[in-house]
Design a protein around this motif. Structure first.
Motif, PDB file in Angstrom:
ATOM      1  N   ARG A  81     -12.256  -0.795  -3.742  1.00  0.00           N
ATOM      2  CA  ARG A  81     -12.232  -1.029  -5.187  1.00  0.00           C
ATOM      3  C   ARG A  81     -13.550  -0.571  -5.829  1.00  0.00           C
ATOM      4  O   ARG A  81     -14.629  -0.862  -5.325  1.00  0.00           O
ATOM      5  N   ASN A  82     -13.447   0.187  -6.922  1.00  0.00           N
ATOM      6  CA  ASN A  82     -14.628   0.588  -7.714  1.00  0.00           C
ATOM      7  C   ASN A  82     -14.166   0.941  -9.134  1.00  0.00           C
ATOM      8  O   ASN A  82     -13.003   0.686  -9.487  1.00  0.00           O
ATOM      9  N   SER A  83     -15.050   1.506  -9.914  1.00  0.00           N
ATOM     10  CA  SER A  83     -14.670   1.854 -11.304  1.00  0.00           C
ATOM     11  C   SER A  83     -13.464   2.786 -11.326  1.00  0.00           C
ATOM     12  O   SER A  83     -12.604   2.671 -12.196  1.00  0.00           O
ATOM     13  N   MET A  84     -13.441   3.711 -10.352  1.00  0.00           N
ATOM     14  CA  MET A  84     -12.346   4.672 -10.304  1.00  0.00           C
ATOM     15  C   MET A  84     -11.001   3.974 -10.091  1.00  0.00           C
ATOM     16  O   MET A  84     -10.042   4.242 -10.818  1.00  0.00           O
ATOM     17  N   THR A  85     -10.925   3.053  -9.150  1.00  0.00           N
ATOM     18  CA  THR A  85      -9.633   2.392  -8.891  1.00  0.00           C
ATOM     19  C   THR A  85      -9.241   1.509 -10.082  1.00  0.00           C
ATOM     20  O   THR A  85      -8.068   1.408 -10.415  1.00  0.00           O
ATOM     21  N   ARG A  86     -10.239   0.883 -10.715  1.00  0.00           N
ATOM     22  CA  ARG A  86      -9.931   0.028 -11.880  1.00  0.00           C
ATOM     23  C   ARG A  86      -9.313   0.867 -12.993  1.00  0.00           C
ATOM     24  O   ARG A  86      -8.292   0.516 -13.567  1.00  0.00           O
ATOM     25  N   GLU A  87      -9.923   2.020 -13.260  1.00  0.00           N
ATOM     26  CA  GLU A  87      -9.424   2.922 -14.299  1.00  0.00           C
ATOM     27  C   GLU A  87      -8.034   3.450 -13.912  1.00  0.00           C
ATOM     28  O   GLU A  87      -7.117   3.480 -14.741  1.00  0.00           O
ATOM     29  N   TYR A  88      -7.898   3.846 -12.662  1.00  0.00           N
ATOM     30  CA  TYR A  88      -6.628   4.396 -12.172  1.00  0.00           C
ATOM     31  C   TYR A  88      -5.499   3.378 -12.332  1.00  0.00           C
ATOM     32  O   TYR A  88      -4.435   3.678 -12.873  1.00  0.00           O
ATOM     33  N   LYS A 115      -5.362   0.775 -14.210  1.00  0.00           N
ATOM     34  CA  LYS A 115      -5.107   0.464 -15.622  1.00  0.00           C
ATOM     35  C   LYS A 115      -4.153   1.520 -16.203  1.00  0.00           C
ATOM     36  O   LYS A 115      -3.145   1.198 -16.822  1.00  0.00           O
ATOM     37  N   ASP A 138     -21.190   9.534  -4.648  1.00  0.00           N
ATOM     38  CA  ASP A 138     -20.815   8.895  -5.914  1.00  0.00           C
ATOM     39  C   ASP A 138     -19.808   7.785  -5.627  1.00  0.00           C
ATOM     40  O   ASP A 138     -18.603   8.026  -5.528  1.00  0.00           O
ATOM     41  N   VAL A 192     -19.177   5.292  -7.561  1.00  0.00           N
ATOM     42  CA  VAL A 192     -18.633   4.724  -8.799  1.00  0.00           C
ATOM     43  C   VAL A 192     -17.361   5.460  -9.210  1.00  0.00           C
ATOM     44  O   VAL A 192     -16.322   4.860  -9.443  1.00  0.00           O
ATOM     45  N   ASN A 193     -17.448   6.802  -9.259  1.00  0.00           N
ATOM     46  CA  ASN A 193     -16.300   7.609  -9.685  1.00  0.00           C
ATOM     47  C   ASN A 193     -15.572   8.288  -8.533  1.00  0.00           C
ATOM     48  O   ASN A 193     -14.552   8.937  -8.735  1.00  0.00           O
TER      49      ASN A 193
END
Ligand code: TUI
Length: 311
Positions: free
Chosen positions: A233-240, A242, A269, A271-272
């Motif tokens: 889990r990271n920013s990328m999975t949260r955005e994905y 969503k 990286d 985060v992304n």
């Protein structure tokens, strides 16, 4: 520990390294092979030329058995399928698809073919097509996954086919290895633990994320369009997730992940990038050499057998 798999592949220990895209290059694969397991070069989405160079380097690193994993969604899968034959590679594993169309070419060349499967039906189909063994990969694995768990999939595949079965998904130590053997597997395939090996070229940031992960820190993206991928889990999975929940198209979601695995592995990286890892990440505590990992797993598996002799 002799099994049909150690004999088929000519390896000392029943431990195979997963053919992870970007991660499984010759530094890691040669370290695993030299330590008595089966190292595998992961072609991932790379062009055939890159894989060719990796095979050359692998041969220079020693004369132990090794394999090449062909990710069948790679646009150059066919060229890589031919390359393994011309390069005299002895073992091929495949993932993310059905390798049936290459099977006769490989068999004629004497290549040992070990498809990675996520269901009993696929395992039976691969046996009929001439596979020498299968990797039964549970949904605990990192990357592109199926739905059945390792605990349920392995014994069902073992009962359904006569060829030897290699267990994968959720195995990161000798207890997991011993448990897989109890389910009827004749070797294990390990991915996530080898990502943090000293010889692994994966960026230190990614390794730290795996070492710091807890049991429930992975997430599955892409379920809605039939390409589930497990990653931390990271920013990328949260955005994905969503966007996925909001009904985003396959193309839109693909755009988000394009090049994201390389971003994590090469640039660090976290985060992304896409931090592919299995559920066993929570168990992995330190960077060690491949030899230390393999020897520790073997000692621990033997100890587990002694602690629980079942008689
Ligand atoms: O292949 C894997 N794991 C992977 S491939 C990969 S590359 C990638 N990179 C970026 C985004 C997405 C993927 C990362 N991880 N494991 C083996 C595996 N194969 N798991 C499940 C399957 C599978 C799926 C469908 C095997 C056969 C299959 O058959 C479908 C068909 O064509 O009948």
């Amino acid at each position: 520990m002799k099994t049909r798999i150690t004999q088929l592949l000519g390896i000392q220990y029943p431990i195979i390294q997963g053919g992870m895209a970007w991660v499984a290059e010759y530094h890691l694969a040669s370290a695993v092979s030299l330590a008595g397991g089966l190292g595998i070069i992961g072609a991932g989405g790379a062009p055939a030329d890159f894989v060719h160079e990796q095979i050359r380097r692998m041969k220079e690193a020693g004369d132990k058995p090794f394999g090449v994993n062909i990710m069948l969604m790679n646009p150059e899968a066919e060229a890589i399928a031919r390359l393994v034959v011309t390069e005299g590679v002895k073992v091929v594993t495949t993932g993310a698809g059905n390798p049936a169309k290459y099977m006769s070419m490989w068999k004629e060349a004497g290549v040992k073919v070990i498809p990675v499967v996520a269901s009993v039906a696929m395992a039976k189909m691969m046996e009929r097509a001439g596979a020498d063994a299968v990797v039964a990969e549970g949904t605990e694995s990192g990357g592109h996954i199926g739905f059945a768990t390792t605990m349920t999939l392995v014994p069902q595949v073992v009962d359904a086919v006569k060829i030897p079965v290699i267990a994968a998904g959720g195995i990161g130590d000798g207890r997991g290895l011993a448990a897989a053997m109890m389910l009827g597997a004749e070797a294990v395939q390990i991915g996530t633990r080898f990502v943090v090996a000293k010889e692994s070229i994966v960026h230190e940031n990614y390794k730290k994320k795996i070492i710091g992960a807890k049991d429930i820190d992975s997430e599955v993206t892409g379920m809605s369009h039939g390409h589930p991928v497990r990653q931390l889990r990271n920013s990328m999975t949260r955005e994905y997730l969503k966007l996925e929940k909001a009904g985003a198209s396959f193309e839109e979601l693909e755009h988000l992940t394009l090049g994201a695995l390389k971003k994590a592995v090469v640039e660090g990286d976290v985060v992304n990038g896409t931090l592919m890892a299995g559920q066993i990440a929570g168990l992995i505590q330190k960077e060690q050499t491949c030899r230390e990992m393999i020897e520790e797993m073997m000692d621990q598996a033997k100890e587990a057998g002694k602690q629980f002799p079942l008689q």
